[in-house]
Design a protein around this motif. Structure first.
Motif, PDB file in Angstrom:
ATOM      1  N   ARG A 152       0.859  -1.172   0.000  1.00 36.95           N
ATOM      2  CA  ARG A 152       0.000   0.000   0.000  1.00 36.95           C
ATOM      3  C   ARG A 152       0.899   1.227   0.000  1.00 36.95           C
ATOM      4  O   ARG A 152       1.875   1.299   0.755  1.00 36.95           O
ATOM      5  N   ALA A 153       0.603   2.208  -0.840  1.00 35.64           N
ATOM      6  CA  ALA A 153       1.476   3.380  -0.958  1.00 35.64           C
ATOM      7  C   ALA A 153       0.663   4.625  -1.271  1.00 35.64           C
ATOM      8  O   ALA A 153      -0.288   4.583  -2.043  1.00 35.64           O
ATOM      9  N   THR A 154       1.067   5.730  -0.654  1.00 37.18           N
ATOM     10  CA  THR A 154       0.559   7.049  -1.019  1.00 37.18           C
ATOM     11  C   THR A 154       1.667   7.750  -1.782  1.00 37.18           C
ATOM     12  O   THR A 154       2.785   7.903  -1.278  1.00 37.18           O
TER      13      THR A 154
ATOM     14  N   ASN B 287       3.684   2.012   4.582  1.00 36.89           N
ATOM     15  CA  ASN B 287       3.565   1.731   6.007  1.00 36.89           C
ATOM     16  C   ASN B 287       4.792   0.981   6.500  1.00 36.89           C
ATOM     17  O   ASN B 287       5.217  -0.014   5.887  1.00 36.89           O
ATOM     18  N   ALA B 288       5.349   1.431   7.615  1.00 37.34           N
ATOM     19  CA  ALA B 288       6.531   0.782   8.172  1.00 37.34           C
ATOM     20  C   ALA B 288       6.275  -0.694   8.445  1.00 37.34           C
ATOM     21  O   ALA B 288       7.102  -1.564   8.135  1.00 37.34           O
ATOM     22  N   ALA B 289       5.109  -1.001   9.017  1.00 40.57           N
ATOM     23  CA  ALA B 289       4.813  -2.386   9.380  1.00 40.57           C
ATOM     24  C   ALA B 289       4.780  -3.303   8.160  1.00 40.57           C
ATOM     25  O   ALA B 289       5.139  -4.489   8.252  1.00 40.57           O
ATOM     26  N   ASP B 290       4.382  -2.763   7.014  1.00 40.09           N
ATOM     27  CA  ASP B 290       4.281  -3.582   5.808  1.00 40.09           C
ATOM     28  C   ASP B 290       5.642  -4.003   5.268  1.00 40.09           C
ATOM     29  O   ASP B 290       5.729  -4.952   4.473  1.00 40.09           O
TER      30      ASP B 290
ATOM     31  N   LYS C 253      11.415  10.708  -3.527  1.00 40.96           N
ATOM     32  CA  LYS C 253      11.897  10.169  -2.265  1.00 40.96           C
ATOM     33  C   LYS C 253      11.019   8.994  -1.875  1.00 40.96           C
ATOM     34  O   LYS C 253       9.881   8.860  -2.341  1.00 40.96           O
ATOM     35  N   ILE C 254      11.536   8.143  -1.026  1.00 45.25           N
ATOM     36  CA  ILE C 254      10.724   7.068  -0.467  1.00 45.25           C
ATOM     37  C   ILE C 254      10.797   7.166   1.051  1.00 45.25           C
ATOM     38  O   ILE C 254      11.873   7.426   1.615  1.00 45.25           O
ATOM     39  N   ALA C 255       9.646   7.003   1.707  1.00 45.28           N
ATOM     40  CA  ALA C 255       9.566   7.158   3.156  1.00 45.28           C
ATOM     41  C   ALA C 255       8.611   6.126   3.727  1.00 45.28           C
ATOM     42  O   ALA C 255       7.754   5.583   3.020  1.00 45.28           O
ATOM     43  N   PHE C 256       8.764   5.834   5.023  1.00 45.59           N
ATOM     44  CA  PHE C 256       7.815   4.934   5.671  1.00 45.59           C
ATOM     45  C   PHE C 256       7.292   5.558   6.956  1.00 45.59           C
ATOM     46  O   PHE C 256       7.999   6.308   7.632  1.00 45.59           O
ATOM     47  N   VAL C 257       6.032   5.257   7.243  1.00 44.63           N
ATOM     48  CA  VAL C 257       5.319   5.921   8.334  1.00 44.63           C
ATOM     49  C   VAL C 257       4.765   4.898   9.315  1.00 44.63           C
ATOM     50  O   VAL C 257       4.526   3.739   8.964  1.00 44.63           O
ATOM     51  N   ALA C 258       4.564   5.368  10.553  1.00 43.90           N
ATOM     52  CA  ALA C 258       3.993   4.523  11.597  1.00 43.90           C
ATOM     53  C   ALA C 258       3.296   5.416  12.613  1.00 43.90           C
ATOM     54  O   ALA C 258       3.622   6.604  12.740  1.00 43.90           O
ATOM     55  N   PRO C 259       2.343   4.883  13.345  1.00 42.45           N
ATOM     56  CA  PRO C 259       1.707   5.676  14.397  1.00 42.45           C
ATOM     57  C   PRO C 259       2.735   6.181  15.407  1.00 42.45           C
ATOM     58  O   PRO C 259       3.824   5.604  15.552  1.00 42.45           O
ATOM     59  N   ALA C 260       2.394   7.244  16.104  1.00 38.62           N
ATOM     60  CA  ALA C 260       3.287   7.839  17.101  1.00 38.62           C
ATOM     61  C   ALA C 260       3.736   6.781  18.105  1.00 38.62           C
ATOM     62  O   ALA C 260       2.922   6.094  18.716  1.00 38.62           O
ATOM     63  N   THR C 261       5.057   6.647  18.255  1.00 36.98           N
ATOM     64  CA  THR C 261       5.660   5.655  19.128  1.00 36.98           C
ATOM     65  C   THR C 261       6.869   6.277  19.812  1.00 36.98           C
ATOM     66  O   THR C 261       7.617   7.027  19.188  1.00 36.98           O
ATOM     67  N   ALA C 262       7.085   5.971  21.060  1.00 31.90           N
ATOM     68  CA  ALA C 262       8.240   6.500  21.782  1.00 31.90           C
ATOM     69  C   ALA C 262       9.525   5.876  21.246  1.00 31.90           C
ATOM     70  O   ALA C 262       9.555   4.701  20.865  1.00 31.90           O
ATOM     71  N   TYR C 263      10.594   6.668  21.213  1.00 28.85           N
ATOM     72  CA  TYR C 263      11.905   6.167  20.807  1.00 28.85           C
ATOM     73  C   TYR C 263      12.983   7.121  21.313  1.00 28.85           C
ATOM     74  O   TYR C 263      12.685   8.218  21.800  1.00 28.85           O
ATOM     75  N   VAL C 264      14.207   6.714  21.190  1.00 30.60           N
ATOM     76  CA  VAL C 264      15.348   7.559  21.559  1.00 30.60           C
ATOM     77  C   VAL C 264      16.014   8.023  20.277  1.00 30.60           C
ATOM     78  O   VAL C 264      16.385   7.209  19.426  1.00 30.60           O
ATOM     79  N   SER C 265      16.159   9.344  20.116  1.00 31.22           N
ATOM     80  CA  SER C 265      16.718   9.900  18.888  1.00 31.22           C
ATOM     81  C   SER C 265      18.220   9.630  18.810  1.00 31.22           C
ATOM     82  O   SER C 265      18.840   9.150  19.764  1.00 31.22           O
ATOM     83  N   SER C 266      18.805   9.977  17.687  1.00 28.90           N
ATOM     84  CA  SER C 266      20.225   9.729  17.461  1.00 28.90           C
ATOM     85  C   SER C 266      21.122  10.503  18.419  1.00 28.90           C
ATOM     86  O   SER C 266      22.267  10.119  18.650  1.00 28.90           O
TER      87      SER C 266
END
Length: 392
Positions: free
Chosen positions: A207-209, A221-224, A274-287
């Motif tokens: 699936r792609a936008t 979608n990241a999960a895909d 460009k190509i990008a992937f998305v996911a719902p808001a999730t906590a993470y630690v940045s670089s």
């Protein structure tokens, strides 16, 4: 054996947003390079230090990343109602070509300042203290961009307390408006759909936008594709197989968007799409080690540029993200909660960014009205670049 000596060309090295580039005034270029073509491309390649099979650009001004392998040519605008013509060249690192197919949103923040410094903006329009509105004609995509540049005591103000994730030190804030930001002519959604099935032979169907806003961008979608949307550069860029898959997906997406006729053409068009992937808001630690909480953001986005995961987010891709988020039903909008919105705060590898956007339906088609974001810019070095006189 005689050797051609080096020549020197006036140039300025500037950080704009999370990118750096070598800026030239068109009039300062050698005569053969004042027009588009092989001579100009060869000159810019030599300035940046490409092609470099080692991938380091040691013998040039490039920094061995897509964010630092950039060139800008500016001139007094010939377009009515504009101050400066802005032409962007994305220089490949290990190949001998310059991609002119799109804009650089990050360096746009530096264009306004450089235009004022270079006298492209009429003196009576530059306040002694306040904000100078610079009207930019983006020549790569034939679009208007408005930069709001702070001025103190008649000079561009570069220092300040505005912080931008992905940039270590604070600087002055530059607000940028991308007017009618659909890239090039035609529909904002070139396939006519908000979501498509992107078939990638040998890899799968996703699936792609696919959207033309800021810069042509393919969102999946990241999960895909087996990711969470919280990945950092090391998680992607150390995986050669993953990078090859992304490039194959990008190439087939470019065909479906009508940007190229055959996937073989994608190798000579690395800057777009460009190509990008998305996911719902999730906590993470940045670089940088900064904790990003799910409540800080609306959506997680990771994007690749010139074959590698970007360390933060391209300015033009930020426009694409915000515009897609403003259109109900796109993958970006759905990942961000599926609600109507006129701005979005997204998480990227270096932190977060808020971008505003407005979209509307005109004659049955979605159209982006405007996208707004803040960046900063700072001159790092000015003077001359030197290259061998027979380089072009």
């Amino acid at each position: 054996m005689s050797h051609v000596p080096q020549i020197k060309i006036p140039a300025t090295y500037i950080r704009g947003g999370t990118s750096k580039g070598v800026f030239f005034r068109l009039d300062d270029l050698p005569e053969p390079c004042k027009v588009a073509g092989e001579a100009r491309d060869k000159l810019l390649l030599r300035v940046i230090g490409s092609p470099d099979p080692y991938g380091q650009q040691i013998d040039g001004m490039g920094g061995a990343t897509s964010s630092t392998s950039k060139t800008v040519i500016l001139a007094k605008s010939a377009e009515p109602g504009h101050d400066v013509d802005y032409l962007f060249g994305q220089v490949a690192i290990n190949k001998a070509f310059v991609d002119w197919s799109g804009n650089c949103g990050n360096l746009t923040a530096a264009v306004g300042a450089f235009a004022i410094m270079s006298g492209f903006v009429a003196a009576e329009r530059v306040p002694e203290n306040g904000i100078c509105t610079v009207r930019i004609w983006q020549k790569n995509i034939s679009k208007t961009i408005i930069a709001h540049v702070p001025v103190s005591h008649g000079e561009v103000q570069e220092t300040g307390d505005f912080e931008l994730d992905g940039v270590t030190f604070p600087a002055a804030e530059v607000a940028i408006e991308f007017m009618d930001p659909a890239d090039g002519e035609g529909s904002m959604f070139p396939t006519g759909n908000l979501v498509d099935d992107l078939e990638v032979p040998g890899i799968g169907t996703f699936r792609a936008t696919m959207i033309n806003a800021g810069i042509p961008t393919i969102f999946v979608n990241a999960a895909d594709i087996g990711y969470t949307g919280t990945e950092l550069q090391k998680d992607i860029n150390s995986d050669a197989e993953a990078l090859a898959r992304f490039e194959t997906m990008r190439a087939w997406g470019a065909v479906k968007m009508g940007l190229i006729a055959d996937i073989s053409e994608a190798a000579a068009r690395q800057h777009t799409p460009k190509i990008a992937f998305v996911a719902p808001a999730t906590a993470y630690v940045s670089s940088s080690g900064k904790q990003i909480f799910a409540g800080d953001i609306d959506v997680c986005v990771r994007a690749l540029s010139m074959g590698k995961l970007h360390h933060a987010m391209m300015g033009t891709a930020s426009v694409a993200i915000a515009t897609a988020a403003a259109v109900p039903g796109t993958l970006v909008n759905l990942a961000a909660g599926g609600v109507e919105r006129d701005s979005v705060t997204f998480g990227h590898p270096s932190g977060t960014l808020r971008v505003g956007a407005a979209a509307e339906i005109v004659k049955g088609e979605w159209r982006a009205k405007k996208a707004v974001m803040s960046r900063s810019a700072r001159v790092l070095m000015e003077g001359f670049v030197r290259i061998p006189g027979d380089a072009f």
